[in-house]
Scaffold this motif. Structure first.
Motif, PDB file in Angstrom:
ATOM      1  N   ILE A 210       5.344  39.773 -31.880  1.00 29.69           N
ATOM      2  CA  ILE A 210       3.913  39.479 -31.786  1.00 29.69           C
ATOM      3  C   ILE A 210       3.817  38.146 -31.056  1.00 29.69           C
ATOM      4  O   ILE A 210       4.525  37.185 -31.381  1.00 29.69           O
TER       5      ILE A 210
ATOM      6  N   SER B   8       8.533  42.894 -22.304  1.00 34.19           N
ATOM      7  CA  SER B   8       8.822  43.500 -23.621  1.00 34.19           C
ATOM      8  C   SER B   8       7.834  44.615 -23.920  1.00 34.19           C
ATOM      9  O   SER B   8       8.207  45.676 -24.435  1.00 34.19           O
TER      10      SER B   8
ATOM     11  N   TRP C 250       6.715  31.223 -38.625  1.00 36.36           N
ATOM     12  CA  TRP C 250       7.715  32.281 -38.473  1.00 36.36           C
ATOM     13  C   TRP C 250       7.852  33.104 -39.740  1.00 36.36           C
ATOM     14  O   TRP C 250       8.157  34.290 -39.713  1.00 36.36           O
TER      15      TRP C 250
ATOM     16  N   LEU D 188       7.073  37.385 -39.149  1.00 31.95           N
ATOM     17  CA  LEU D 188       8.019  38.503 -39.248  1.00 31.95           C
ATOM     18  C   LEU D 188       7.474  39.633 -40.123  1.00 31.95           C
ATOM     19  O   LEU D 188       7.762  40.813 -39.898  1.00 31.95           O
TER      20      LEU D 188
ATOM     21  N   GLY E 135      17.138  40.525 -22.544  1.00 29.16           N
ATOM     22  CA  GLY E 135      17.338  39.214 -21.924  1.00 29.16           C
ATOM     23  C   GLY E 135      16.035  38.646 -21.389  1.00 29.16           C
ATOM     24  O   GLY E 135      14.948  39.074 -21.775  1.00 29.16           O
ATOM     25  N   TRP E 136      16.177  37.675 -20.502  1.00 26.10           N
ATOM     26  CA  TRP E 136      15.002  37.006 -19.942  1.00 26.10           C
ATOM     27  C   TRP E 136      14.812  37.350 -18.474  1.00 26.10           C
ATOM     28  O   TRP E 136      15.786  37.451 -17.722  1.00 26.10           O
ATOM     29  N   LEU E 137      13.566  37.449 -18.095  1.00 21.00           N
ATOM     30  CA  LEU E 137      13.239  37.441 -16.673  1.00 21.00           C
ATOM     31  C   LEU E 137      13.219  35.982 -16.275  1.00 21.00           C
ATOM     32  O   LEU E 137      12.589  35.153 -16.944  1.00 21.00           O
TER      33      LEU E 137
ATOM     34  N   LYS F 171      13.201  30.412 -17.626  1.00 22.95           N
ATOM     35  CA  LYS F 171      12.479  31.482 -18.299  1.00 22.95           C
ATOM     36  C   LYS F 171      10.983  31.272 -18.051  1.00 22.95           C
ATOM     37  O   LYS F 171      10.515  30.145 -18.031  1.00 22.95           O
ATOM     38  N   LEU F 172      10.272  32.358 -17.877  1.00 26.60           N
ATOM     39  CA  LEU F 172       8.823  32.239 -17.716  1.00 26.60           C
ATOM     40  C   LEU F 172       8.189  32.155 -19.089  1.00 26.60           C
ATOM     41  O   LEU F 172       7.873  33.162 -19.677  1.00 26.60           O
TER      42      LEU F 172
END
Ligand code: ME8
Length: 532
Positions: A28, A42, A242, A246, A304-306, A312-313
């Motif tokens: 979220i 995602s 956090w 969750l 992973g990350w773009l 990382k954006l």
């Protein structure tokens, strides 16, 4: 087949066959700022995986939403001279707009400020408290507001947050602590017993080494902040963001409210998350579930990350770094890509370019070149060619396929490859397999050159095969590109919608009826110039 499918079965009244349930979630997202290409990555992947499972006839529940509490949110609201709730209400709209623009078909959208979520968080954490895993203590430590997480001094880079590069805040408060340290052995046993629970294996190993390195109790409440879910046994405290976030995964399926519904969907969940939140999902979350007497989640898939220019954006970087970085990265809001390339091409790129699990570069030129190669030259061209030649050689009526053609054998193999790939959360491989079929269908046309031949059975056979390949391709691409799939389906003369079909049965070779009108129409994906 991974844990999750096959559990919680109900029977289809028509066939009496068991219908698997498939529950998939995205993280979220924080509403401290707008959605961007990273969060779209995602969401689109989860959406396409959910759509694939619907296509297989599974009963699907796809959840996304927004994480609206915490210091970062309160800070963003204050910067905009708004109340946290007012700010959340504004930004959540942007997320919902972005997901609509990307054709995201979520079954629920959870906001952590909703009463149903507050009630669930309180019920769940009261259980953990009653079970004796929460104690009061004083916390002193360094906090990164962007991560909403504590760091020890040996984790810092140049004295700053290792993820965001921003200065940390000294915290000194009386907090309630979750006794995570008591779960080390149980977590290790769980990992041992559930080798597929965290994927890919590299990420599972990362989580395992974190646990083996020793777990410390975690501070889970705040008194310095009011913007959160109130602690039921001590109203001066709110839960740390956090620790409330969750639990959204349980709120949406009725934990504490509808036990039957909850039991139907949990624990056979698939959490899709980015790699920076492994610790929360693969260490804290299973331990929290254990402490509350709930089974841990069956599957966490870590992607992973773009990356763009090596960074990382992330929304926090957009906000905290120099104005230049902000200008560059805010240019790639999901809607900007949709306006430029169309919704399906944007979705296709996010699904196809970077394998789920790996990091990958994101660039404008990268989208243009994949768009031209895969969509304009391959898929678009196949449809245009077939429709043109059916027009000139078959009076516009699509012929039937050859039931025994080589292309038919390849198609059967491709359907199976795609199925297996979606099943293991590898959309890029499912699409790669599908493009293999498109490539072979184009190659078969080039070899036969029906545009040069006289009308007759030979021309009919090659065009019928190509149309049947297009029918199967529509089914296989429908989770990735729903509108394109429907449009191809319509243009080759079929009724209904590919999303209403069932795979694998309806993807068996030979389903194209023949004798139906094929329409050429405008190019599906007009070619693009690099750099603009
Ligand atoms: O972490 N590449 O929210 P968030 C790929 N609220 N994915 C990216 C990305 C990138 N460059 N940037 C972001 C939070 N993401 C918490 C989650 S869940 C109970 C609470 C995606 O708004 C990726 O999925 O910072 C990442 O995990 C998520 O956005 C973080 O979103």
């Amino acid at each position: 087949m991974h844990g999750g499918r096959g559990e919680g079965l109900r029977a289809d009244p028509g066939t009496l066959r068991p219908v698997p349930r498939f529950y998939i979630t995205t993280p979220i997202y924080y509403v401290n700022d707008a959605p961007h290409v990273g969060t779209a990555y995602s969401t689109v992947n989860a959406d396409a995986i959910a759509r694939w499972h619907r296509l297989c006839g599974d009963e699907v529940f796809f959840l996304t939403g927004t994480d609206e509490h915490g210091a970062k949110m309160a800070e963003a609201a204050a910067e905009h001279d708004m109340t946290p709730q007012g700010w959340a209400d504004t930004v959540v709209q942007r997320f919902q707009d972005a997901w609509r623009a990307l054709d995201i078909a979520n079954d629920d959208f959870i906001r952590t400020t909703e009463p149903r979520h507050h009630a669930t968080v309180q019920a769940f954490l009261q259980r953990i408290y009653d079970n004796g895993y929460i104690r009061l203590d004083t916390y002193r430590g360094l906090y990164c507001i962007s991560c909403e997480d504590y760091y020890t001094s040996d984790q810092l880079v140049d004295g700053k947050c290792p993820v965001h590069g921003r200065p940390l805040v000294e915290m000194d408060e009386e907090n309630y602590f979750f006794e995570l340290s008591r779960f080390e052995d149980r977590l290790l046993e769980w990992y041992e017993a559930q080798p597929e629970a965290v994927r890919p294996a590299t990420k599972r190993n990362e989580a395992l080494s974190f646990i083996r390195g020793g777990l410390r109790d975690i501070s889970i409440t705040r008194t310095s902040l009011r913007w959160g879910v109130q602690v039921p046994w001590d109203p001066d405290h709110v839960f740390y963001v956090w620790y409330d976030a969750l639990i959204n995964y349980l709120t949406a399926i009725g934990y504490g409210r509808d036990e039957e519904r909850f039991a139907a969907w949990w624990p056979a969940v698939h959490h899709l998350i980015g790699k920076e939140i492994i610790r929360f999902h693969c260490v804290w979350w299973p331990a929290m579930c254990m402490a509350a007497g709930v089974d841990p989640p069956a599957n966490v898939f870590v992607h992973g990350w773009l990356l763009m220019g090596g960074q990382k954006l992330s929304k926090s970087l957009l906000r905290t770094e120099s104005g230049e970085a902000a200008a560059r990265l805010t240019d790639i809001a999901p809607q900007a890509l949709v306006a430029d390339f169309g919704v399906d091409a944007t979705r296709y790129h996010l699904l196809r370019d970077v394998p789920l699990g790996a990091d990958g570069d994101f660039s404008y030129d990268g989208i243009v070149s994949r768009y031209n190669a895969d969509l304009a030259n391959n898929l678009g061209n196949l449809l245009a060619r077939v429709a043109t030649v059916v027009g000139s050689k078959c009076s516009g009526a699509g012929p039937r396929p050859d039931p025994h053609s080589e292309l038919g054998q390849l198609a059967a193999a491709v359907v199976e490859e795609a199925r297996a790939a979606w099943e293991r959360m590898a959309p890029h491989e499912a699409l790669e397999a599908t493009w293999h079929l498109i490539g072979r269908a184009n190659a078969a046309l080039e070899a036969a050159e029906p545009w040069k031949a006289d009308p007759g059975p030979a021309v009919d056979a090659v065009l019928g095969d190509a149309l049947e390949a297009l029918r199967i391709v529509s089914l296989l691409v429908s989770p990735a590109m729903p509108s394109t799939a429907s449009e191809i389906w319509r243009r080759i003369g079929l009724k209904g919608d590919p999303a209403d079909c069932r795979v694998p049965d309806d993807a068996a070779w030979g389903g194209y009826p023949g004798g139906v009108t094929v329409e050429k129409g405008a190019p599906l994906f007009p070619r693009r110039q690099a750099g603009g």
